[in-house]
Design an enzyme around this catalytic site. Sequence first.
Site, PDB file in Angstrom:
ATOM      1  CG  ASP A  24     -43.027  55.325  20.650  1.00 31.53           C
ATOM      2  OD1 ASP A  24     -41.963  55.876  20.982  1.00 31.53           O
ATOM      3  OD2 ASP A  24     -43.255  54.919  19.501  1.00 31.53           O
ATOM      4  CG  ASP A  46     -37.904  54.415  15.336  1.00 34.12           C
ATOM      5  OD1 ASP A  46     -38.212  53.523  16.145  1.00 34.12           O
ATOM      6  OD2 ASP A  46     -38.526  55.489  15.220  1.00 34.12           O
TER       7      ASP A  46
HETATM    8  C1  GLA Z   1     -41.943  55.677  16.880  1.00 33.67           C
HETATM    9  C2  GLA Z   1     -41.384  54.326  17.240  1.00 33.67           C
HETATM   10  C3  GLA Z   1     -41.622  53.347  16.110  1.00 33.67           C
HETATM   11  C4  GLA Z   1     -43.097  53.259  15.824  1.00 33.67           C
HETATM   12  C5  GLA Z   1     -43.665  54.636  15.549  1.00 33.67           C
HETATM   13  C6  GLA Z   1     -45.170  54.602  15.462  1.00 33.67           C
HETATM   14  O1  GLA Z   1     -41.234  56.256  15.847  1.00 33.67           O
HETATM   15  O2  GLA Z   1     -40.031  54.430  17.563  1.00 33.67           O
HETATM   16  O3  GLA Z   1     -41.114  52.079  16.421  1.00 33.67           O
HETATM   17  O4  GLA Z   1     -43.746  52.666  16.913  1.00 33.67           O
HETATM   18  O5  GLA Z   1     -43.316  55.564  16.558  1.00 33.67           O
HETATM   19  O6  GLA Z   1     -45.675  55.862  15.198  1.00 33.67           O
END
Ligand code: GLA
Length: 707
Positions: free
Chosen positions: A440, A504
């Site tokens: 990420d 997301d």
């Molecule tokens: C980001 C990612 C999510 C998740 C969160 C965890 O927002 O896009 O999918 O993994 O971080 O903190």
Amino acid sequence: MRDIVNLRGGGSAFVLDLSGPTPVIVHWGADLGESIPDGVPASPVAHSALDRPPVQELVPQASSGWRGRPALEGHRSRGRAFSPALVTTGSRDLGVEGVEITMTDAAAGLVLSLEIQLSPEGMLRLRSTLRNDGDDDFTLQSLSTALPTGLGASEILDLTGRWCREQHPQRQSLRQGTWLREYRHGRTGHDSSLFTAVGTTGFSNRSGSVWATHFGFSGNRVTSVEKTPTGPALIGNAELLGAGEIVLTAGESYETPLTYASYSARGLDGVTDTFHRWLRSRSTHPATARPVVLNTWEAVYFDHKLDSLVELADRAELIGVERFVLDDGWFRHRRTDRAGLGDWYVDEDVWPGGLASLIDAVRARGMQFGLWVEPEMVNEDSDVIRAHPDWISGAGFGRTPVGWRHQQVLDLVNPAAFAYILERLDALLNNNAISYLKWDQNRDLTEMGHTGAPSAHEQTLAAYRLIDELRQAHPEVEIESCSSGGARVDLGILERTERVWASDCNDALERQTIQRWTEAILPPELVGTHVGPTTSHTTSRTHSLSFRAITAIFGHFGIEWDVRTLGDSELLELSEAVALYKKHRALIHSGVAVHGDLVDPAYLLGGSVAQDGSEALYSFVCVATSFDEIPGRVGFPGLDPDVRYDVTVIFPTATSPYNQRSNVGWIPDGITASGRFLAEVGLPMPILNPEQGVLIHLVSSLEASGL
Ligand code: GLA
């Protein structure tokens, strides 16, 4: 040196004339065959204009009279060498697919080499390298590619977005002036467009000429469509460099990222086909079946407990999951998103026995184990930053950048910070049976800096190097590029990762658009698509499981939902969806992506047709209410006109009926029709409420009967 270079591939051609002092682009568009006229008729000279006919230079420069955006901008001290006059000094064949051209300005001490390749799939790739042959520093401001659009180009289409709404299209007329998109995120960005397309009036999924480019880079960059009173519109792509960010000392070089470009005479699907074929031709393209994922994020968030996660793994196994991914929350101090980033040690309080107990349980249930990491980031509230406050990237002067999700960027240009994070990740992979990393990157940084100087360029390359070094040590580990959803989706990061997380937002309605446009460039096997909770956590919309499943099937399928809470009928329906994905993933992940041109915006038709035309899977979904009582007939694009297909509606199944009384008479099952009939006459579609859909499977009658 050849006078005319005629690169051909995938029905397109890129033709250069090298006979003059500078390379001239004669044509980028449809394949013209072998024979190119010796001389292209010159344009007339206007009254108050340069005293020579305008030509389309490969490297537009002010020294040739170009009054638009120059390809190369930079200078030596006090502005010297501000206007390079590069002339062709050499060219070299790069096999049949390409050519390398060298241009030199001896007086300014600059040498530019351009690699241009056109693959058999029709993928045009351009990369420039600038070398400082002078004695003193050359400050580079910008080095871009400029590709001309062809006859009839009149509309611009690109994409934009924000968190949870990435890759949404915007279209406008092409006018005089410059359509400029600047991305100053320190990463690719949520609003980043996967492509810049210019096409003929009304170009659509299946029709019209389209000239499209993609810039394969995950840092700051600029794209443009520029129409001046002289000549065709140019599509530009360049890295966006900060003040003094690239200073080439004597003998030093700067290499641009790759510009990818595709011409299609058959609408956007032609561009898509080129990108998909080319990406699939890479030796690094995932070759194994894309496993069904269960990601724990929207199921448990930071609430990591071995018992509940094992319960989740039990359910996952039952449903048919193949890869279990433990998301954020497993490392020291990470009980919320305010602390812990950077402390990449398994949290001893939450995981007293390490991650092994969970990993063993997951593997014992026949699933791979995957783990979330965010290596390029730190929380200020972390042991690592308490020990090394100077490891935060920023503008200097002791200023800490404004927080973003309570986090800061780890300055990877600092060798000590780089070494620390590489060691932590390497140890993690050495000590645990991890098959997959969800990598990420969760913040923009507009003032990316190292020791007070801008460093977005170096930071991006350092992030690439970090992944590359880790992959070299652990070649068996797959990596997903996530960036607060889809803020790092580009072909630069995909040179070193196996999939991207598109958004997301797991709301299936939003996903219909996000995925359609992500898949305009990326084949579905590279795009993570999950069945989320019944009521979306990011939009609060409630959707049927069948609509969520139909949407997730056209990608790298997964589940991001607390499946411990499911009742029997939901469990059954989800298991059916998983089985359906497994049955059809080989087709979806190798087929030709097609998109119908439906007049009614209430409906979307998309699908995947086997390369040999023997089989196809389409989804027909309703995304809004329609003026019409019934959807009417819909044509199925991309089939082999001469093949007869058996048509079956395969989802929703009997266990998940959509209760539309009026669909009682709708039975396309059992129909056999030619691809020509299905494209030209089409089939009547069922009445659907918004946020409902059907999956329709077609298989050649010969295949079906085993002949
Ligand atoms: C980001 C990612 C999510 C998740 C969160 C965890 O927002 O896009 O999918 O993994 O971080 O903190």
